[in-house]
Scaffold this motif. Structure first.
Motif, PDB file in Angstrom:
ATOM      1  N   ALA A 179       0.823  -1.033  -0.199  1.00  0.00           N
ATOM      2  CA  ALA A 179       0.222  -0.206  -0.144  1.00  0.00           C
ATOM      3  C   ALA A 179       0.656   0.827   0.065  1.00  0.00           C
ATOM      4  N   LEU A 180       2.158   1.381   1.023  1.00  0.00           N
ATOM      5  CA  LEU A 180       2.624   2.789   0.764  1.00  0.00           C
ATOM      6  C   LEU A 180       3.824   2.526  -0.748  1.00  0.00           C
ATOM      7  N   THR A 181       3.878   1.949  -1.548  1.00  0.00           N
ATOM      8  CA  THR A 181       4.443   1.596  -2.639  1.00  0.00           C
ATOM      9  C   THR A 181       3.051   2.503  -3.567  1.00  0.00           C
ATOM     10  N   MET A 182       1.905   1.950  -3.293  1.00  0.00           N
ATOM     11  CA  MET A 182       1.079   2.261  -4.633  1.00  0.00           C
ATOM     12  C   MET A 182       0.948   4.237  -4.156  1.00  0.00           C
ATOM     13  N   LEU A 183       1.049   3.813  -2.793  1.00  0.00           N
ATOM     14  CA  LEU A 183       0.468   5.846  -2.627  1.00  0.00           C
ATOM     15  C   LEU A 183       1.705   7.143  -2.238  1.00  0.00           C
ATOM     16  N   GLY A 184       3.381   6.641  -2.956  1.00  0.00           N
ATOM     17  CA  GLY A 184       4.381   6.187  -3.149  1.00  0.00           C
ATOM     18  C   GLY A 184       4.027   7.256  -4.923  1.00  0.00           C
ATOM     19  N   THR A 185       3.570   5.991  -5.273  1.00  0.00           N
ATOM     20  CA  THR A 185       3.545   6.090  -7.254  1.00  0.00           C
ATOM     21  C   THR A 185       2.710   6.844  -7.605  1.00  0.00           C
ATOM     22  N   LEU A 186       1.582   7.083  -6.436  1.00  0.00           N
ATOM     23  CA  LEU A 186       0.312   8.430  -6.748  1.00  0.00           C
ATOM     24  C   LEU A 186       1.060   9.742  -6.470  1.00  0.00           C
ATOM     25  N   ALA A 187       1.604   9.732  -5.288  1.00  0.00           N
ATOM     26  CA  ALA A 187       2.587  11.042  -5.025  1.00  0.00           C
ATOM     27  C   ALA A 187       3.707  11.848  -6.077  1.00  0.00           C
ATOM     28  N   PHE A 188       4.349  10.301  -6.582  1.00  0.00           N
ATOM     29  CA  PHE A 188       4.499  10.914  -7.464  1.00  0.00           C
ATOM     30  C   PHE A 188       4.243  11.038  -9.388  1.00  0.00           C
ATOM     31  N   TYR A 189       3.659  10.518  -9.021  1.00  0.00           N
ATOM     32  CA  TYR A 189       2.663  11.210 -10.883  1.00  0.00           C
ATOM     33  C   TYR A 189       1.807  12.603 -10.343  1.00  0.00           C
ATOM     34  N   ALA A 190       2.024  12.971  -8.743  1.00  0.00           N
ATOM     35  CA  ALA A 190       1.093  14.305  -8.610  1.00  0.00           C
ATOM     36  C   ALA A 190       2.520  15.250  -8.888  1.00  0.00           C
ATOM     37  N   GLN A 191       3.466  14.949  -8.767  1.00  0.00           N
ATOM     38  CA  GLN A 191       4.219  15.815  -8.748  1.00  0.00           C
ATOM     39  C   GLN A 191       4.738  16.540  -7.571  1.00  0.00           C
ATOM     40  N   ASP A 192       3.637  15.098  -6.014  1.00  0.00           N
ATOM     41  CA  ASP A 192       4.040  15.493  -4.842  1.00  0.00           C
ATOM     42  C   ASP A 192       5.733  14.720  -3.965  1.00  0.00           C
ATOM     43  N   TYR A 193       7.190  15.329  -4.945  1.00  0.00           N
ATOM     44  CA  TYR A 193       7.643  14.169  -4.743  1.00  0.00           C
ATOM     45  C   TYR A 193       8.570  14.097  -3.115  1.00  0.00           C
ATOM     46  N   ASP A 194       8.556  14.741  -2.306  1.00  0.00           N
ATOM     47  CA  ASP A 194       8.320  14.531  -0.600  1.00  0.00           C
ATOM     48  C   ASP A 194       7.844  13.633  -0.662  1.00  0.00           C
ATOM     49  N   SER A 195       6.820  14.041  -0.031  1.00  0.00           N
ATOM     50  CA  SER A 195       5.348  12.616   0.036  1.00  0.00           C
ATOM     51  C   SER A 195       5.630  11.509  -0.474  1.00  0.00           C
ATOM     52  N   ALA A 196       6.518  10.966  -1.618  1.00  0.00           N
ATOM     53  CA  ALA A 196       6.993  10.347  -2.863  1.00  0.00           C
ATOM     54  C   ALA A 196       8.043   9.407  -2.118  1.00  0.00           C
ATOM     55  N   GLN A 197       8.410   9.878  -1.927  1.00  0.00           N
ATOM     56  CA  GLN A 197      10.065   9.989  -1.209  1.00  0.00           C
ATOM     57  C   GLN A 197       9.743   8.814  -0.316  1.00  0.00           C
ATOM     58  N   THR A 198       8.915  10.058   1.004  1.00  0.00           N
ATOM     59  CA  THR A 198       8.656   9.314   2.193  1.00  0.00           C
ATOM     60  C   THR A 198       7.940   8.330   2.538  1.00  0.00           C
ATOM     61  N   TYR A 199       6.758   7.605   1.091  1.00  0.00           N
ATOM     62  CA  TYR A 199       5.584   6.870   1.698  1.00  0.00           C
ATOM     63  C   TYR A 199       6.328   5.444   0.298  1.00  0.00           C
ATOM     64  N   PHE A 200       8.093   5.607  -0.228  1.00  0.00           N
ATOM     65  CA  PHE A 200       8.778   4.567  -0.753  1.00  0.00           C
ATOM     66  C   PHE A 200       9.982   4.532   0.383  1.00  0.00           C
ATOM     67  N   VAL A 201      10.643   5.206   0.899  1.00  0.00           N
ATOM     68  CA  VAL A 201      11.037   5.491   2.367  1.00  0.00           C
ATOM     69  C   VAL A 201      10.478   3.934   3.446  1.00  0.00           C
ATOM     70  N   ASP A 202       9.705   4.923   3.805  1.00  0.00           N
ATOM     71  CA  ASP A 202       8.439   4.152   4.666  1.00  0.00           C
ATOM     72  C   ASP A 202       8.749   2.402   3.547  1.00  0.00           C
ATOM     73  N   ALA A 203       8.183   1.680   2.870  1.00  0.00           N
ATOM     74  CA  ALA A 203       8.167   1.247   2.488  1.00  0.00           C
ATOM     75  C   ALA A 203       9.049  -0.157   2.671  1.00  0.00           C
ATOM     76  N   ARG A 204      10.191   0.098   1.846  1.00  0.00           N
ATOM     77  CA  ARG A 204      11.603   0.017   2.039  1.00  0.00           C
ATOM     78  C   ARG A 204      12.260   0.345   3.480  1.00  0.00           C
TER      79      ARG A 204
END
Length: 135
Positions: free
Chosen positions: A1-26
């Motif tokens: 779920a975190l990776t999907m949220l990161g992907t959505l944030a990435f496509y919304a160009q919210d890169y800070d949130s995307a990075q946070t989600y991807f780091v949390d997923a890892r």
């Protein structure tokens, strides 16, 4: 779920949130390749090329046969104006997946940077032949 949220944030160009989600997923699953790819894409989009390269190297080591991380490595090299590396990486992608047209574009642009105009022309002609309705 975190990776999907990161992907959505990435496509919304919210890169800070995307990075946070991807780091949390890892943190939850260290070997999460989707999260690693997401981080690489965030770093590429935010011009943190060395960080993008580090993430992409992890992916290539984990899945040597995967062509998309190699393609992104060619894009990173192109952005850093390392035209020789960009051309070499994109050529590997073309060999592995000859239908992936963006790799031809990377080789063409890198070839111009290397003043190898005939190679650039050949790659552009390949693109035009493969996608005649695109201008």
């Amino acid at each position: 779920a975190l990776t999907m949220l990161g992907t959505l944030a990435f496509y919304a160009q919210d890169y800070d949130s995307a990075q946070t989600y991807f780091v949390d997923a890892r943190r939850i699953e260290f070997s999460d390749q989707e999260a690693t790819l997401g981080l690489a894409r965030v770093f590429l989009a935010t011009e943190k090329y060395d960080m993008a390269s580090a993430e992409l190297a992890k992916l290539v080591r984990a899945s040597p046969g995967a062509w998309f991380p190699k393609y992104l490595q060619s894009v990173v090299a192109l952005r850093k104006q390392d035209y020789r590396t960009a051309s070499e990486k994109a050529s590997v992608v073309i060999n592995d997946n000859p239908e992936y047209l963006p790799a031809y574009f990377v080789v063409a642009v890198a070839s111009v940077g290397l003043e190898e105009y005939e190679t650039a022309r050949q790659r552009v002609n390949k693109l035009l032949a493969s996608a005649p309705n695109h201008v």
